[in-house]
Design a protein around this motif. Structure first.
Motif, PDB file in Angstrom:
ATOM      1  N   TYR A 146       0.758  -1.237  -0.060  1.00  0.00           N
ATOM      2  CA  TYR A 146      -0.068   0.047   0.131  1.00  0.00           C
ATOM      3  C   TYR A 146       1.013   1.272  -0.107  1.00  0.00           C
ATOM      4  O   TYR A 146       2.085   1.240   0.572  1.00  0.00           O
ATOM      5  N   TRP A 147       0.437   2.283  -0.614  1.00  0.00           N
ATOM      6  CA  TRP A 147       1.124   3.569  -0.639  1.00  0.00           C
ATOM      7  C   TRP A 147       0.089   4.714   0.313  1.00  0.00           C
ATOM      8  O   TRP A 147      -1.027   4.773   0.066  1.00  0.00           O
ATOM      9  N   GLN A 148       0.853   5.175   1.271  1.00  0.00           N
ATOM     10  CA  GLN A 148       0.040   6.201   2.158  1.00  0.00           C
ATOM     11  C   GLN A 148       0.988   7.221   2.524  1.00  0.00           C
ATOM     12  O   GLN A 148       2.260   7.037   2.706  1.00  0.00           O
ATOM     13  N   ILE A 149       0.393   8.471   2.907  1.00  0.00           N
ATOM     14  CA  ILE A 149       1.165   9.455   3.220  1.00  0.00           C
ATOM     15  C   ILE A 149       1.555   9.189   4.569  1.00  0.00           C
ATOM     16  O   ILE A 149       0.807   8.622   5.709  1.00  0.00           O
ATOM     17  N   GLN A 150       2.893   9.240   5.009  1.00  0.00           N
ATOM     18  CA  GLN A 150       3.543   8.957   6.270  1.00  0.00           C
ATOM     19  C   GLN A 150       3.479  10.243   7.255  1.00  0.00           C
ATOM     20  O   GLN A 150       3.365  11.428   6.727  1.00  0.00           O
ATOM     21  N   GLY A 151       3.086   9.983   8.606  1.00  0.00           N
ATOM     22  CA  GLY A 151       2.741  10.877   9.756  1.00  0.00           C
ATOM     23  C   GLY A 151       1.357  11.120   9.631  1.00  0.00           C
ATOM     24  O   GLY A 151       1.017  12.247  10.560  1.00  0.00           O
ATOM     25  N   ILE A 152       0.185  10.666   9.018  1.00  0.00           N
ATOM     26  CA  ILE A 152      -1.345  10.901   9.214  1.00  0.00           C
ATOM     27  C   ILE A 152      -1.822   9.442   9.597  1.00  0.00           C
ATOM     28  O   ILE A 152      -1.107   8.387   9.452  1.00  0.00           O
ATOM     29  N   SER A 153      -2.716   9.579  10.379  1.00  0.00           N
ATOM     30  CA  SER A 153      -3.311   8.081  11.013  1.00  0.00           C
ATOM     31  C   SER A 153      -4.662   8.729  11.521  1.00  0.00           C
ATOM     32  O   SER A 153      -5.063   9.723  11.424  1.00  0.00           O
ATOM     33  N   ALA A 154      -5.379   7.527  12.049  1.00  0.00           N
ATOM     34  CA  ALA A 154      -6.746   7.858  12.603  1.00  0.00           C
ATOM     35  C   ALA A 154      -6.501   8.523  13.889  1.00  0.00           C
ATOM     36  O   ALA A 154      -7.492   9.048  14.382  1.00  0.00           O
ATOM     37  N   ASP A 155      -5.255   8.848  14.447  1.00  0.00           N
ATOM     38  CA  ASP A 155      -5.125   9.414  15.859  1.00  0.00           C
ATOM     39  C   ASP A 155      -4.538  10.687  15.529  1.00  0.00           C
ATOM     40  O   ASP A 155      -4.723  11.754  16.381  1.00  0.00           O
ATOM     41  N   ILE A 156      -3.901  10.876  14.538  1.00  0.00           N
ATOM     42  CA  ILE A 156      -3.059  12.369  14.242  1.00  0.00           C
ATOM     43  C   ILE A 156      -3.273  12.779  12.840  1.00  0.00           C
ATOM     44  O   ILE A 156      -3.250  11.842  11.860  1.00  0.00           O
ATOM     45  N   GLN A 157      -3.685  13.970  12.526  1.00  0.00           N
ATOM     46  CA  GLN A 157      -3.966  14.624  11.171  1.00  0.00           C
ATOM     47  C   GLN A 157      -5.038  13.764  10.514  1.00  0.00           C
ATOM     48  O   GLN A 157      -4.880  13.608   9.245  1.00  0.00           O
ATOM     49  N   SER A 158      -5.943  13.195  11.290  1.00  0.00           N
ATOM     50  CA  SER A 158      -7.091  12.198  10.817  1.00  0.00           C
ATOM     51  C   SER A 158      -8.063  12.696   9.698  1.00  0.00           C
ATOM     52  O   SER A 158      -8.552  12.091   8.787  1.00  0.00           O
ATOM     53  N   GLN A 159      -8.048  14.229   9.673  1.00  0.00           N
ATOM     54  CA  GLN A 159      -8.852  14.716   8.862  1.00  0.00           C
ATOM     55  C   GLN A 159      -8.185  15.295   7.439  1.00  0.00           C
ATOM     56  O   GLN A 159      -8.728  15.864   6.773  1.00  0.00           O
ATOM     57  N   SER A 160      -6.969  14.843   7.314  1.00  0.00           N
ATOM     58  CA  SER A 160      -6.235  15.063   6.114  1.00  0.00           C
ATOM     59  C   SER A 160      -6.751  14.511   5.016  1.00  0.00           C
ATOM     60  O   SER A 160      -7.311  13.327   5.131  1.00  0.00           O
ATOM     61  N   MET A 161      -6.797  15.034   3.700  1.00  0.00           N
ATOM     62  CA  MET A 161      -7.270  14.583   2.393  1.00  0.00           C
ATOM     63  C   MET A 161      -6.208  14.280   1.458  1.00  0.00           C
ATOM     64  O   MET A 161      -5.288  15.023   1.302  1.00  0.00           O
ATOM     65  N   VAL A 162      -6.099  12.922   0.834  1.00  0.00           N
ATOM     66  CA  VAL A 162      -5.023  12.674  -0.067  1.00  0.00           C
ATOM     67  C   VAL A 162      -5.879  12.328  -1.424  1.00  0.00           C
ATOM     68  O   VAL A 162      -6.442  11.262  -1.486  1.00  0.00           O
ATOM     69  N   TYR A 163      -5.492  12.827  -2.504  1.00  0.00           N
ATOM     70  CA  TYR A 163      -5.877  12.634  -3.751  1.00  0.00           C
ATOM     71  C   TYR A 163      -4.740  12.099  -4.807  1.00  0.00           C
ATOM     72  O   TYR A 163      -3.677  12.621  -4.896  1.00  0.00           O
ATOM     73  N   ILE A 164      -4.942  11.205  -5.720  1.00  0.00           N
ATOM     74  CA  ILE A 164      -4.133  10.163  -6.431  1.00  0.00           C
ATOM     75  C   ILE A 164      -4.393  10.600  -7.850  1.00  0.00           C
ATOM     76  O   ILE A 164      -5.775  10.140  -8.110  1.00  0.00           O
ATOM     77  N   TYR A 165      -3.607  10.727  -8.652  1.00  0.00           N
ATOM     78  CA  TYR A 165      -3.796  11.231 -10.305  1.00  0.00           C
ATOM     79  C   TYR A 165      -2.916  10.188 -11.137  1.00  0.00           C
ATOM     80  O   TYR A 165      -1.732   9.990 -10.605  1.00  0.00           O
ATOM     81  N   ASP A 166      -3.347  10.069 -12.266  1.00  0.00           N
ATOM     82  CA  ASP A 166      -2.284   9.486 -13.194  1.00  0.00           C
ATOM     83  C   ASP A 166      -1.642  10.560 -13.823  1.00  0.00           C
ATOM     84  O   ASP A 166      -1.657  11.793 -13.418  1.00  0.00           O
ATOM     85  N   ARG A 167      -0.603  10.361 -14.804  1.00  0.00           N
ATOM     86  CA  ARG A 167       0.245  11.212 -15.254  1.00  0.00           C
ATOM     87  C   ARG A 167      -0.610  12.240 -15.768  1.00  0.00           C
ATOM     88  O   ARG A 167      -0.023  13.419 -16.316  1.00  0.00           O
ATOM     89  N   TYR A 168      -1.660  12.017 -16.643  1.00  0.00           N
ATOM     90  CA  TYR A 168      -2.544  12.771 -17.432  1.00  0.00           C
ATOM     91  C   TYR A 168      -3.675  13.625 -16.461  1.00  0.00           C
ATOM     92  O   TYR A 168      -4.176  14.615 -17.121  1.00  0.00           O
ATOM     93  N   GLY A 169      -3.573  13.737 -15.032  1.00  0.00           N
ATOM     94  CA  GLY A 169      -4.075  14.166 -14.117  1.00  0.00           C
ATOM     95  C   GLY A 169      -5.711  13.673 -13.912  1.00  0.00           C
ATOM     96  O   GLY A 169      -6.380  14.593 -13.386  1.00  0.00           O
ATOM     97  N   ASN A 170      -5.517  12.511 -14.390  1.00  0.00           N
ATOM     98  CA  ASN A 170      -7.030  11.803 -14.040  1.00  0.00           C
ATOM     99  C   ASN A 170      -7.284  11.468 -12.751  1.00  0.00           C
ATOM    100  O   ASN A 170      -6.164  10.820 -12.272  1.00  0.00           O
ATOM    101  N   PHE A 171      -8.303  11.797 -11.997  1.00  0.00           N
ATOM    102  CA  PHE A 171      -8.449  11.283 -10.371  1.00  0.00           C
ATOM    103  C   PHE A 171      -8.571   9.846 -10.655  1.00  0.00           C
ATOM    104  O   PHE A 171      -9.469   9.221 -11.282  1.00  0.00           O
ATOM    105  N   LEU A 172      -7.774   9.172  -9.486  1.00  0.00           N
ATOM    106  CA  LEU A 172      -7.832   7.744  -9.550  1.00  0.00           C
ATOM    107  C   LEU A 172      -8.410   7.271  -8.276  1.00  0.00           C
ATOM    108  O   LEU A 172      -9.212   6.425  -8.192  1.00  0.00           O
ATOM    109  N   ALA A 173      -8.117   7.998  -7.106  1.00  0.00           N
ATOM    110  CA  ALA A 173      -8.462   7.669  -5.737  1.00  0.00           C
ATOM    111  C   ALA A 173      -8.350   8.749  -4.824  1.00  0.00           C
ATOM    112  O   ALA A 173      -7.457   9.655  -4.867  1.00  0.00           O
ATOM    113  N   GLN A 174      -9.229   8.495  -3.614  1.00  0.00           N
ATOM    114  CA  GLN A 174      -9.046   9.244  -2.353  1.00  0.00           C
ATOM    115  C   GLN A 174      -8.682   8.296  -1.225  1.00  0.00           C
ATOM    116  O   GLN A 174      -9.586   7.404  -1.035  1.00  0.00           O
TER     117      GLN A 174
END
Length: 914
Positions: free
Chosen positions: A844-872
């Motif tokens: 799995y790929w995840q932002i390091q330093g965020i979790s359910a206990d810390i920075q839990s309301q952070s939002m991460v968005y993933i795109y392909d090289r063309y800018g197409n939204f793939l996942a939140q």
């Protein structure tokens, strides 16, 4: 003996009054000097002063020169420069540049006052230093004892006044009844009177706004001219050479006389003299009887001298009759400018002549008009005069009658300082006794009763007859009753020591009397052969003495004092023991010192004598104190500081009426019981999580009972050991179990170490491999820190370097290894790649330093090289598994955008590998 010395001094002072020669020596002009001691002035040629105007001199009462000054320097009787006086803040071009006033508190000390010169032409071009004074010590060759002292006679906020500061006018007078002098000067529109007494110079003047206003910032001659007190201290004359410029560009001056109050220093009742004239006044002086005033003026009307701007040619000497409506008349003309006038002790007034070896002389200044007998060149000198003559305290010239303190039946010494010697003095002593006609200026008279008597001395000299008076207070002799002192015999040899002063209340109980003791009546009356040890006098030297009883005025009487020795009436076997516990002052319960109350012994001692005996019991530490009745003890609270563990106390019993000794001896013993001895730390510091903390009374020397108490006195424990419940002050009381009940107290201060309070962890850097984490505390005080391990290692720095991305825990504790506190924080980062091949490694790929206990309301968005939204990606999830709509995506670079809960955001990319 001390009082006898005071009387001798008073007698010497009285004789000195009959001479009054403080103004007998003059130094002035171009090295000129005069000696008036013989009353026929003798020229002196050894002066060291060269001054155009002001100067001052002072001599002893007998006429011996002490020192003189001209405003810029001062010289002693050897005409040598006084140490520290080379550059005085004054000027030889100041009208009254200096005056010397004795220090009432020190017969060898003097105050030297100086005034400075200045020039003005419309605006200030040269500022003066004003009025200053120096403390001059003349016990030896002389020295200036301190730095210059400045006196303020101006408004410091006014630039003109601040620049000029003072006029060039100085005069002084002494209170006839007190050791008080007044120094008076003038500036602008006010007089400033400075009081000099035993406390020194009062630098806050008495200000009298009266008389003419002298214009500031105009002709430099505006502040020229003398002021002078009358010898009797009731009047003050002021000469102003110029007051200001009039509309015709003339610069007229003025001549005034005022009243002066020697008690308050107030100047009042201005009277302008020669009001019908156009005068430029400079010199002023009063006649010896203070009834005539003389002045040197340039005058337009009467003197026929036309004014010419700031300067005038020619002058005249005028006489003002102060008893005849201030009428004035011209006495003499002069072709030169007006100059100084000065009264001398021979009763004549002298006038300075510029650059001439002569002085003008008013031979009979008390006479009216031409009868005053002015002679232009009346006194020849060996050196040249200039414009000024010496300034003196004007009361040096006052004729008066004085007396030594008067006692009934004694010779009262009277005196007059009249000069020169009269043809006759008619003394009326005011008590009805015959009038005494004599040439004696210091007669004696015996008064037979106390009271106030008006003494008059009517003095005849030629055709002149003058009367001077003085109220004489005659004091009764103090009552002196015969007395007897009865002393106990401490050793049975018939001799004992006496405190002779114990007889004072028996001889005369009046306060304020002094007593001296003598072995002969002759010695008592002459105040000689005084017994040197009156507090420890032994009757082995004699059983009868003579006592001189003296009041504050020196009046005395003599009586007898008998000394009698008796055996003590307290039985030799009478003994009392009083015990007390060691009082533990300075926390020392083994020093053998305690506080005793043995006042109950008084009743036991009084029980030895018949009931209702009027006796007094007192206690002492030694036989010497008991015999002299000095340093009695307070039996209600006595500490045996000088005799640890055990002390014998002397008892004295006296008859309350006659202070006769009844009993004397060592009859009381004080003994100390030791208190508990143990050790207790005065203070300790413990961790908060160590409470309750065990403490104990250590090394006790015996079996004691214990009580542990808090600061309010509440008993918390009764054992030798105690568990401290909280920070605070605790007291341990230990009590002896041997029956004495002696106690000892010891206090311990307990403080706790509070755990650190972590406020935050500041992370420096975002998506960085060089991240720094700084632990922030509420206060930094002996703490240490660890990262991700509560057991350490700990470091003293609160900064952690190179902290990897992820969620971390910071730990902090006191350096004493007390309670550890923790604080969770995160370092934000992301993996550079991941491999979702289900091998449980990097799936799995995840932002390091965020979790359910810390920075839990952070939002991460993933795109392909063309800018197409793939996942939140949810912060609480494991991360992105590399699929889209359930299908695995190919290996490639992908992009992301992160919006952190704390408001930060960033973008980046990573690699998916298959």
């Amino acid at each position: 003996m001390k009082r006898a010395l005071l009387i001798l001094m008073a007698f010497w002072t009285s004789l000195a009054f009959s001479q009054d020669r403080e103004a007998a020596i003059w130094h002035f002009g171009q090295y000129a000097g005069l000696d008036f001691n013989s009353l026929v002035p003798r020229s002196l040629t050894d002066s060291a002063t060269d001054t155009f105007e002001g100067t001052t001199t002072i001599s002893t009462d007998e006429g011996r020169l002490i020192f003189y000054a001209d405003g810029e320097s001062a010289h002693n009787s050897s005409h040598r420069l006084i140490s520290g006086s080379r550059f005085l803040i004054g000027s030889t071009r100041s009208t009254q540049s200096a005056i010397i006033i004795p220090d009432p508190s020190n017969p060898t000390n003097y105050f030297l006052f100086t005034t400075d010169d200045y020039e003005t032409v419309d605006t200030v071009v040269y500022t003066g230093s004003g009025l200053n004074y120096y403390n001059v010590g003349m016990a030896g060759p002389g020295s200036i004892r301190n730095q210059v002292n400045h006196l303020i006679t101006y408004d410091p906020s006014n630039r003109f006044e601040r620049a000029l500061k003072c006029s060039q006018k100085l005069t002084a007078i002494k209170d006839p009844c007190e050791e008080v002098y007044w120094l008076v000067t003038h500036f602008k529109d006010s007089f400033y009177a400075f009081k000099i007494d035993e406390n020194g110079v009062n630098e806050t003047p008495v200000v009298s706004q009266v008389g003419p206003a002298v214009e500031l910032g105009r002709p430099f001659m505006n502040f020229k001219g003398q002021i002078k007190m009358s010898p009797d201290g009731t009047r003050l004359a002021m000469a102003n050479f110029q007051n200001g410029v009039d509309k015709e560009s003339h610069a007229p001056g003025s001549l005034y006389v005022f009243d002066f109050n020697v008690l308050t220093g107030v100047v009042s009742n201005e009277q302008k003299l020669m009001d019908d004239d156009f005068v430029f006044a400079y010199g002023v002086e009063f006649s010896p009887d203070s009834k005539k005033l003389y002045a040197t003026v340039s005058s337009f009307n009467n003197g026929n001298v036309p004014p010419s701007g700031f300067f005038n040619n020619g002058s005249m000497l005028v006489q003002v009759d102060l008893e005849d409506n201030n009428n004035y008349q011209k006495i003499a003309d002069s072709p030169v400018d007006p100059t100084d006038l000065q009264l001398a002790i021979d009763g004549k007034i002298y006038q300075a002549h510029i650059q001439r070896r002569y002085l003008g002389v008013i031979n009979n200044p008390k006479e009216v008009g031409a009868s005053c007998n002015y002679v232009e060149d009346g006194l020849s000198m060996g050196r040249a005069s200039q414009k000024g003559l010496p300034a003196f305290v004007q009361s040096f010239f006052q004729v008066r009658v004085e007396y030594e303190e008067a006692c009934v039946g004694d010779n009262t010494k009277l005196s007059t300082n009249y000069l020169p010697d009269p043809d006759n003095i008619e003394w009326d002593f005011g008590d009805g006794s015959p009038v005494l006609n004599t040439l004696d200026k210091s007669p004696e008279h015996v008064y037979t009763s106390a009271g106030t008597y008006l003494v008059s001395a009517t003095i005849t000299k030629g055709a002149e007859v003058e009367t001077y008076t003085k109220e004489v207070e005659v004091t009764s002799l103090p009552l002196a009753n015969p007395a007897e002192l009865v002393q106990c015999d401490p050793d049975g040899d018939g001799f004992s020591e006496f405190n002779l002063f114990e007889a004072a209340s028996l001889i005369n109980a009046t306060e304020g009397l002094t007593y001296s003791f003598h072995e002969t009546e002759r010695g008592a009356r002459a105040s000689t052969s005084v017994i040197a040890n009156p507090e420890t006098y032994s009757n082995a030297l004699g059983n009868q003495l003579f006592v001189r009883v003296e009041n504050e005025l020196g009046c005395f009487d003599v009586t007898t004092l008998d000394l009698r020795v008796v055996s003590t009436a307290i039985p030799s076997g009478f003994q009392l023991e009083v015990r007390a516990c060691d009082d533990g002052v300075d926390n020392n319960y083994a020093d053998g010192i305690g506080t005793f109350d043995f006042s109950s012994a008084t009743a036991a001692i009084m029980a030895l004598f018949p009931a209702n005996s009027n006796f007094e019991v007192s206690y002492y530490v030694s036989s010497e104190d008991a015999l002299s009745e000095t340093n009695p003890l307070d039996p209600t609270q006595y500490r045996n500081v000088g005799s640890p563990n055990r002390q014998d106390i002397w008892v004295r019993v006296d008859g309350a009426d006659q202070n006769a000794c009844i009993g004397l001896g060592q009859h009381i013993t004080l003994a100390i019981d030791e208190g508990p001895i143990f050790d207790l730390e005065p203070s300790i510091e413990v961790c908060l999580n160590q409470l309750p903390y065990p403490i104990s009374a250590r090394n006790p020397q015996d079996n004691y009972t214990y009580e542990w108490m808090d600061a309010e006195g509440n008993i918390l424990g009764t054992n030798q050991n105690f568990g401290v419940p909280a920070a605070g002050t605790y007291t341990l009381k230990a009590t002896m179990t041997d029956g004495t009940g002696c106690e000892a107290f010891s206090t311990i201060e307990v403080t706790t170490i509070d755990p650190p309070e972590i406020l935050d962890v500041k992370v420096d850097g975002l998506v960085s491999l060089q991240t720094t984490a700084t632990v922030e505390l509420a206060s930094f005080d002996n703490f240490e820190f660890s990262l991700d391990d509560p057991l350490g290692p700990f470091q003293s720095s609160n900064v952690f370097q190179n902290v990897p991305p992820g969620v971390h825990m910071a730990y902090a504790r006191d350096i004493n290894a007390c309670e550890v506190v923790e604080y969770q924080f995160s370092v934000i980062g992301h993996p550079a790649f991941f491999t979702p091949n289900n091998d449980s490694v990097n799936d799995y790929w995840q932002i390091q330093g965020i979790s359910a206990d810390i920075q839990s309301q952070s939002m991460v968005y993933i795109y392909d090289r063309y800018g197409n939204f793939l996942a939140q990606v949810d912060a609480a999830s494991e991360g992105w598994d590399g699929s889209w709509n359930g299908k695995p995506l190919p290996a490639s670079d992908y992009w992301f955008t992160v919006f952190l809960e704390d408001g930060r955001s960033f973008k980046g990319h990573f690699t998916l590998k298959r």
